[in-house]
Design a protein around this motif. Sequence first.
Motif, PDB file in Angstrom:
ATOM      1  N   GLY A 134      40.943  27.543  42.038  1.00 45.61           N
ATOM      2  CA  GLY A 134      40.583  27.086  40.640  1.00 45.61           C
ATOM      3  C   GLY A 134      39.780  28.162  40.015  1.00 45.61           C
ATOM      4  O   GLY A 134      39.150  27.581  38.680  1.00 45.61           O
ATOM      5  N   GLN A 135      39.588  29.425  40.430  1.00 44.47           N
ATOM      6  CA  GLN A 135      38.977  30.205  39.693  1.00 44.47           C
ATOM      7  C   GLN A 135      40.062  31.382  39.253  1.00 44.47           C
ATOM      8  O   GLN A 135      41.049  31.624  39.596  1.00 44.47           O
ATOM      9  CB  GLN A 135      38.139  31.032  40.558  1.00 44.47           C
ATOM     10  CG  GLN A 135      36.793  30.361  40.874  1.00 44.47           C
ATOM     11  CD  GLN A 135      36.083  29.380  39.763  1.00 44.47           C
ATOM     12  OE1 GLN A 135      35.615  30.285  38.949  1.00 44.47           O
ATOM     13  NE2 GLN A 135      35.523  28.379  40.103  1.00 44.47           N
ATOM     14  N   LYS A 136      39.759  31.963  37.968  1.00 40.27           N
ATOM     15  CA  LYS A 136      40.818  33.010  37.393  1.00 40.27           C
ATOM     16  C   LYS A 136      40.982  34.017  38.430  1.00 40.27           C
ATOM     17  O   LYS A 136      39.867  34.688  38.831  1.00 40.27           O
ATOM     18  CB  LYS A 136      40.180  33.719  35.924  1.00 40.27           C
ATOM     19  CG  LYS A 136      40.362  32.427  35.089  1.00 40.27           C
ATOM     20  CD  LYS A 136      39.779  33.192  33.713  1.00 40.27           C
ATOM     21  CE  LYS A 136      39.839  32.084  32.698  1.00 40.27           C
ATOM     22  NZ  LYS A 136      39.062  32.653  31.187  1.00 40.27           N
ATOM     23  N   ARG A 194      41.997  38.050  34.895  1.00 49.94           N
ATOM     24  CA  ARG A 194      40.725  38.690  34.142  1.00 49.94           C
ATOM     25  C   ARG A 194      41.395  39.786  33.459  1.00 49.94           C
ATOM     26  O   ARG A 194      40.917  40.290  32.273  1.00 49.94           O
ATOM     27  CB  ARG A 194      39.768  38.837  35.214  1.00 49.94           C
ATOM     28  CG  ARG A 194      39.069  37.739  35.686  1.00 49.94           C
ATOM     29  CD  ARG A 194      38.575  36.571  34.960  1.00 49.94           C
ATOM     30  NE  ARG A 194      37.456  37.306  34.223  1.00 49.94           N
ATOM     31  CZ  ARG A 194      37.374  37.585  32.871  1.00 49.94           C
ATOM     32  NH1 ARG A 194      38.348  37.275  32.106  1.00 49.94           N
ATOM     33  NH2 ARG A 194      36.117  37.735  32.231  1.00 49.94           N
ATOM     34  N   GLN A 195      42.071  40.612  34.113  1.00 46.36           N
ATOM     35  CA  GLN A 195      42.295  41.976  33.614  1.00 46.36           C
ATOM     36  C   GLN A 195      43.669  41.938  32.478  1.00 46.36           C
ATOM     37  O   GLN A 195      43.234  42.406  31.463  1.00 46.36           O
ATOM     38  CB  GLN A 195      43.382  42.764  34.741  1.00 46.36           C
ATOM     39  CG  GLN A 195      43.653  44.436  34.174  1.00 46.36           C
ATOM     40  CD  GLN A 195      42.370  44.950  34.104  1.00 46.36           C
ATOM     41  OE1 GLN A 195      41.371  45.018  34.769  1.00 46.36           O
ATOM     42  NE2 GLN A 195      42.296  45.673  32.579  1.00 46.36           N
ATOM     43  N   ALA A 196      44.482  40.775  32.334  1.00 46.57           N
ATOM     44  CA  ALA A 196      45.213  40.502  31.642  1.00 46.57           C
ATOM     45  C   ALA A 196      44.213  40.066  30.310  1.00 46.57           C
ATOM     46  O   ALA A 196      44.599  40.227  29.160  1.00 46.57           O
ATOM     47  CB  ALA A 196      46.266  39.510  31.776  1.00 46.57           C
ATOM     48  N   GLU A 197      43.368  39.297  30.257  1.00 46.94           N
ATOM     49  CA  GLU A 197      42.452  38.740  29.475  1.00 46.94           C
ATOM     50  C   GLU A 197      41.546  39.847  28.926  1.00 46.94           C
ATOM     51  O   GLU A 197      41.786  39.991  27.537  1.00 46.94           O
ATOM     52  CB  GLU A 197      41.419  37.801  30.044  1.00 46.94           C
ATOM     53  CG  GLU A 197      40.674  36.876  29.234  1.00 46.94           C
ATOM     54  CD  GLU A 197      39.708  35.902  29.726  1.00 46.94           C
ATOM     55  OE1 GLU A 197      39.575  34.900  29.336  1.00 46.94           O
ATOM     56  OE2 GLU A 197      39.144  36.127  31.040  1.00 46.94           O
ATOM     57  N   LYS A 248      41.326  54.535  34.630  1.00 52.00           N
ATOM     58  CA  LYS A 248      42.768  54.279  34.713  1.00 52.00           C
ATOM     59  C   LYS A 248      43.171  54.137  36.059  1.00 52.00           C
ATOM     60  O   LYS A 248      44.023  53.312  36.519  1.00 52.00           O
ATOM     61  CB  LYS A 248      43.346  55.720  34.103  1.00 52.00           C
ATOM     62  CG  LYS A 248      44.811  55.558  34.267  1.00 52.00           C
ATOM     63  CD  LYS A 248      45.734  56.742  33.760  1.00 52.00           C
ATOM     64  CE  LYS A 248      47.247  56.817  33.440  1.00 52.00           C
ATOM     65  NZ  LYS A 248      47.794  56.264  34.839  1.00 52.00           N
ATOM     66  N   GLU A 249      42.506  54.955  36.856  1.00 48.45           N
ATOM     67  CA  GLU A 249      42.769  54.575  38.539  1.00 48.45           C
ATOM     68  C   GLU A 249      42.478  53.284  38.953  1.00 48.45           C
ATOM     69  O   GLU A 249      43.105  52.616  39.624  1.00 48.45           O
ATOM     70  CB  GLU A 249      41.990  55.459  39.462  1.00 48.45           C
ATOM     71  CG  GLU A 249      42.632  57.072  39.185  1.00 48.45           C
ATOM     72  CD  GLU A 249      43.953  57.063  39.504  1.00 48.45           C
ATOM     73  OE1 GLU A 249      44.209  56.730  40.666  1.00 48.45           O
ATOM     74  OE2 GLU A 249      44.819  57.887  38.914  1.00 48.45           O
ATOM     75  N   CYS A 250      41.204  52.546  38.433  1.00 49.53           N
ATOM     76  CA  CYS A 250      40.927  51.509  38.885  1.00 49.53           C
ATOM     77  C   CYS A 250      41.654  50.230  38.435  1.00 49.53           C
ATOM     78  O   CYS A 250      42.041  49.215  38.820  1.00 49.53           O
ATOM     79  CB  CYS A 250      39.387  51.231  38.316  1.00 49.53           C
ATOM     80  SG  CYS A 250      38.335  52.174  39.328  1.00 49.53           S
ATOM     81  N   ILE A 251      42.223  50.563  37.222  1.00 48.37           N
ATOM     82  CA  ILE A 251      43.195  49.398  36.322  1.00 48.37           C
ATOM     83  C   ILE A 251      44.289  49.433  36.987  1.00 48.37           C
ATOM     84  O   ILE A 251      44.906  48.365  37.245  1.00 48.37           O
ATOM     85  CB  ILE A 251      43.406  50.053  34.878  1.00 48.37           C
ATOM     86  CG1 ILE A 251      42.275  49.705  33.967  1.00 48.37           C
ATOM     87  CG2 ILE A 251      44.490  49.131  34.163  1.00 48.37           C
ATOM     88  CD1 ILE A 251      42.231  50.100  32.818  1.00 48.37           C
ATOM     89  N   GLU A 252      44.900  50.420  37.588  1.00 46.10           N
ATOM     90  CA  GLU A 252      46.112  50.605  38.249  1.00 46.10           C
ATOM     91  C   GLU A 252      45.941  50.022  39.659  1.00 46.10           C
ATOM     92  O   GLU A 252      47.049  49.677  40.246  1.00 46.10           O
ATOM     93  CB  GLU A 252      46.751  52.089  38.240  1.00 46.10           C
ATOM     94  CG  GLU A 252      47.262  52.519  36.947  1.00 46.10           C
ATOM     95  CD  GLU A 252      47.737  53.897  37.092  1.00 46.10           C
ATOM     96  OE1 GLU A 252      47.613  54.678  38.087  1.00 46.10           O
ATOM     97  OE2 GLU A 252      48.330  54.518  36.123  1.00 46.10           O
ATOM     98  N   GLN A 253      44.744  49.862  40.304  1.00 43.36           N
ATOM     99  CA  GLN A 253      44.520  49.261  41.401  1.00 43.36           C
ATOM    100  C   GLN A 253      44.518  47.601  41.186  1.00 43.36           C
ATOM    101  O   GLN A 253      44.279  46.909  42.196  1.00 43.36           O
ATOM    102  CB  GLN A 253      43.291  49.721  42.059  1.00 43.36           C
ATOM    103  CG  GLN A 253      43.109  51.146  42.755  1.00 43.36           C
ATOM    104  CD  GLN A 253      41.990  51.577  43.256  1.00 43.36           C
ATOM    105  OE1 GLN A 253      41.454  50.946  43.981  1.00 43.36           O
ATOM    106  NE2 GLN A 253      41.518  52.867  43.036  1.00 43.36           N
ATOM    107  N   GLY A 254      44.595  47.226  39.952  1.00 46.58           N
ATOM    108  CA  GLY A 254      44.156  45.786  39.794  1.00 46.58           C
ATOM    109  C   GLY A 254      43.154  45.364  39.471  1.00 46.58           C
ATOM    110  O   GLY A 254      42.680  44.025  39.516  1.00 46.58           O
ATOM    111  N   CYS A 255      42.077  46.204  39.186  1.00 45.52           N
ATOM    112  CA  CYS A 255      40.773  45.891  39.027  1.00 45.52           C
ATOM    113  C   CYS A 255      40.555  45.606  37.716  1.00 45.52           C
ATOM    114  O   CYS A 255      41.154  46.201  36.694  1.00 45.52           O
ATOM    115  CB  CYS A 255      39.762  46.970  39.425  1.00 45.52           C
ATOM    116  SG  CYS A 255      39.940  47.414  41.046  1.00 45.52           S
ATOM    117  N   SER A 256      39.491  44.827  37.211  1.00 42.44           N
ATOM    118  CA  SER A 256      39.169  44.685  35.967  1.00 42.44           C
ATOM    119  C   SER A 256      38.211  45.651  35.227  1.00 42.44           C
ATOM    120  O   SER A 256      37.494  46.135  35.812  1.00 42.44           O
ATOM    121  CB  SER A 256      38.524  43.054  35.731  1.00 42.44           C
ATOM    122  OG  SER A 256      37.425  42.887  36.585  1.00 42.44           O
ATOM    123  N   VAL A 257      38.473  46.108  34.039  1.00 43.06           N
ATOM    124  CA  VAL A 257      37.649  47.305  33.728  1.00 43.06           C
ATOM    125  C   VAL A 257      37.439  47.261  32.483  1.00 43.06           C
ATOM    126  O   VAL A 257      38.344  46.712  31.489  1.00 43.06           O
ATOM    127  CB  VAL A 257      38.439  48.773  33.670  1.00 43.06           C
ATOM    128  CG1 VAL A 257      37.691  49.622  33.171  1.00 43.06           C
ATOM    129  CG2 VAL A 257      38.699  49.014  35.069  1.00 43.06           C
TER     130      VAL A 257
END
Length: 326
Positions: free
Chosen positions: A111-113, A118-121, A196-205
């Motif tokens: 039920g949570q994003k 969150r990264q797409a948002e 960039k590295e964190c985004i590529e790990q799927g983290c929200s930045v």
Amino acid sequence: MALTVSQYNSILRQYEEHQTRNRHLHDQRLHHIYETVPGYQALDEAVASTSVAQGKKMLAGDTNALAQLKDQLKDLAQKRAALLLENGYPADFLDPIYDCPDCQDTGYVHGQKCHCFRQAEIALLYEQSNLKRMLEKENFGTLSYSFFQGDELTSYRQAVEKCKNFCTNFKTSYQNLFFYGTVGTGKTFLTNCIAKECIEQGCSVLYFSAASLFDLLARNTFDYRAREELSALCADLYGCDLLVIDDLGTETATAVTLSHFFTCLNERLLRQKSVIISTNLSLEDCRNRYQDRIFSRIASNFEFCKLTGPDIRMCKKVSAVSGPVR
């Protein structure tokens, strides 16, 4: 800062596209296996027939039917996996395919994003920041040591290694970094590398210049019609995996925006959400410019990284005119 209905729907359409593409890929794999692995299709069909047969037994009152069905399905699954391995395919070759295994391409977990939603948002909300284009130019792959020498080169190499370790351990170790030093020594470049590295790990930045962040806080604070947007902004600031604040000291600060800034830092520290700050100010100037409670939070919870050396931007301009540095 909150998503509009059309923005929200556009993200959901992306998930639908992922699901459709991955179902198509799975169907292609299944058809290929049916054609190239003798006996696999028969095992697949046996799953359906066994389920129907045991279902009829359950309806007839057989209390052992469910347990028998589980055992039979487990046996069939093992036989199918073994058949794939015998023919040179991984055992999970026909498992469902997902871009994000955590939410199975639904965008939500319990039920949570999901972090991918969150990264797409965030990517949608902050598209105007031009972050993606900037990170294509400023990352570890384009990093150069050409403009440093001697002790400054040693110091810069150590800073780069610290940044790489930050990225490697980001998901398992809570860290905060504070870059300071003279103008043009690569502070922003290194924060971009990490982002960039964190985004590529799927983290929200979330990435802000200090000036734009404080301006955004001020505009939302004093516009009563924007209270919902301020609430959404704070939720993003407090909850994203990594918050980058670049060029601290260039903002126009007021008592109200400094209060918001303190709350943001404090909330992220309490939640153990990482923050990276860069500034051209000295530590003494930071102490004098910001409230004691802000600087004490930084001093107690951030790893300091001092960068010195030539102004790289100026060196690049000179190099462009006179030729590359040798």
